[in-house]
Write an enzyme that holds these catalytic residues in place. Sequence first.
Site, short mmCIF file in Angstrom:
data_model
loop_
_atom_site.label_atom_id
_atom_site.label_comp_id
_atom_site.label_asym_id
_atom_site.label_seq_id
_atom_site.Cartn_x
_atom_site.Cartn_y
_atom_site.Cartn_z
N TRP A 274 1.25 -0.73 0.28
CA TRP A 274 0.29 0.49 0.14
C TRP A 274 0.72 1.34 0.24
O TRP A 274 0.67 2.64 -0.57
CB TRP A 274 -0.87 0.13 1.19
CG TRP A 274 -2.26 1.40 1.47
CD1 TRP A 274 -2.94 1.79 0.37
CD2 TRP A 274 -1.53 2.72 2.26
NE1 TRP A 274 -3.52 2.33 0.86
CE2 TRP A 274 -2.76 3.30 1.49
CE3 TRP A 274 -0.27 2.49 2.35
CZ2 TRP A 274 -3.04 4.89 2.13
CZ3 TRP A 274 -0.20 4.52 3.10
CH2 TRP A 274 -1.72 5.02 2.65
N HIS A 275 2.06 1.58 0.48
CA HIS A 275 2.83 2.64 1.09
C HIS A 275 3.51 2.54 -0.77
O HIS A 275 3.74 3.71 -0.87
CB HIS A 275 3.87 2.03 1.98
CG HIS A 275 3.81 2.17 3.32
ND1 HIS A 275 2.91 1.35 4.08
CD2 HIS A 275 3.59 3.21 3.91
CE1 HIS A 275 2.18 1.41 5.27
NE2 HIS A 275 2.68 2.81 5.47
N GLY A 276 3.52 1.26 -1.11
CA GLY A 276 4.11 1.83 -2.93
C GLY A 276 4.57 1.29 -3.32
O GLY A 276 4.32 0.04 -2.80
N PHE B 189 1.97 9.01 -0.87
CA PHE B 189 0.93 7.41 -1.20
C PHE B 189 0.12 6.93 -1.49
O PHE B 189 -0.83 6.61 -1.92
CB PHE B 189 1.06 6.83 -0.05
CG PHE B 189 2.96 6.93 0.94
CD1 PHE B 189 3.64 6.49 0.58
CD2 PHE B 189 3.32 6.70 2.00
CE1 PHE B 189 5.34 5.30 0.83
CE2 PHE B 189 4.38 6.37 2.95
CZ PHE B 189 5.55 5.83 2.05
#
Lengths: 81, 485
Positions: B327-329, B485
């Site tokens: 999800w963060h990257g 993000f």
Amino acid sequence: MEENQIIERLEKIFSSVFGKESIVLTRTTSAGDIAEWNSLNHMILISEVETAFNLKFKLKELNKMQHVGDLIDLIISKSIV
Amino acid sequence: MEFNSILFVLFFSTFFFLYWFVFNKNLKTQNLLILAGSYLFYACSDWRLLSLLIISSFINYQLGKKIAATDDEKQKGLLTTLGVTFGVGLLFYFKYLNFFIDSFSKLIASFGIHTSTHSLNIILPLGLSFYTFKTISYLLDVNSEKIKPIKDWVVFFNYVSFFPTMIAGPIDRATSFAPQLEKARVFNYENATTGLRQILWGFFKKLVIADNCVEITNNLFDNYLKLPGSSLVLGAFIYIVEIYADFSGYSDMAIGFSRLIGFNVTKNFNFPFFSQNTSEFWRRWHISLTSWMTEYVYTPLTFAFRSWGKSGLLLAIVINFVLVGLWHGASLNFILFGFLHGCYFIPLVINGTVNKNPANTTDNFFSNLKRFINRSGTFILVMLTAMILRANSITEAFHYYIKIFSKSLFSIPVLPTQNPKSDLAIIFFIFIMFILEWFGRHTDFALEKLGSKWPKIIRWGVYIIFVLVIFIFMAKPQQFVYAQF
């Protein structure tokens, strides 16, 4: 099965899953009342309940569950069917 | 438009005046003002993709109504799947497509097959991960009948695009946020002053600590080959503080600005550095994301794996955390970061120590020492793992660890800096932040109750000192880390 009998069996399951000597349950008991009851071990508890009462829950039914009373009602309704 | 820009100060001052003094008579027009403000706010940052935000809001609004309108379970499920696929599809296209193309090319190249694939020129829409998670949870909640569909389109569109939280959260749920849009807001002086204190604390963390840390960590990690392991440990410490101060500072500002216009937004951080194990850490760090993932990803997974006992639980945890990382990257670093955090739960699950509240009841020397050791150990683990996010590749991250776990760990740390006095000042402010957070750890944020029993003049003196420190020590503004993000 009577409600009292269900609570008695549930107390044994709860004590075993949460590693406590004894747990007293009422219809209004919720996850907030038992420190060890959290999202991480909730499904282990559910699985034990399913095995003990020989029934299967649906995720949608579990999502609506707020208190032990809801669980008792669900067990009763599934046992009747 | 970022919270720490002059443009935002002008925007919010005008908005605040119109909101409470001009559009305060009628709820509908006040809600329309929020929507207009939110779109203006978004357009100032990214006008090209404003249409995507509106289209996404429209589609999900219609789907929510249709899911609730039908009694046919199959159709409900189909419409929900359609909406969730649309949301995940947006994330996949804008955020992950290039990553998968590159990874696929590398994979087949390792078998000796070379392709002419190249990355696509895709712009990541601002706040996409945040507003998409809001729409997905909304559809799932309507489907499971946790909430009724939102009938008023202005309320729904505002829920998706509420400007204080749109760019970097917190990720509010419709269950708690929509009712606030549906009833009249009344200006509450106490709530507004609490909001101002929270904004002040957020600015301090973002502008004084996080932005100044950026320069220090850049200097450190860019020159890591020439530095001893002890310097890298210092760099890891400053980096985890930087991420925390940046993101929790943003969240504090978002919550504070929301309070000023009468909204209570969900808490996003609860002093995570004082956690006694990683499970507690994740209950205190980015709370709105972890609770979202727990409800919509982890719970269905554990339900599916429930007959496998603890193994099923662990599998669900690891998958959940890999997805949190992703999800963060879109990079292998994020996946490894998530995977490791998932693995940190293994001993906790096996020992049965994944409790809500680790034993905190006794208060003697040995229990205090145990808590101190637990907190320090958790902090060090989280700090060292976060280095993976700082590294440009997994190989580089391993080089960091090789450096750290060498003899040079026991040498005196060196800071490659041009301004040692300024760096010492920042380290002093980090120390102040830790002290205030420790004493304020039972409140919503460190400044909430600070000096509440002091004479007014002293309390205001402290606030003025904070304002002066911000103006004197604020660094060159850096983009909010979590906005990407």
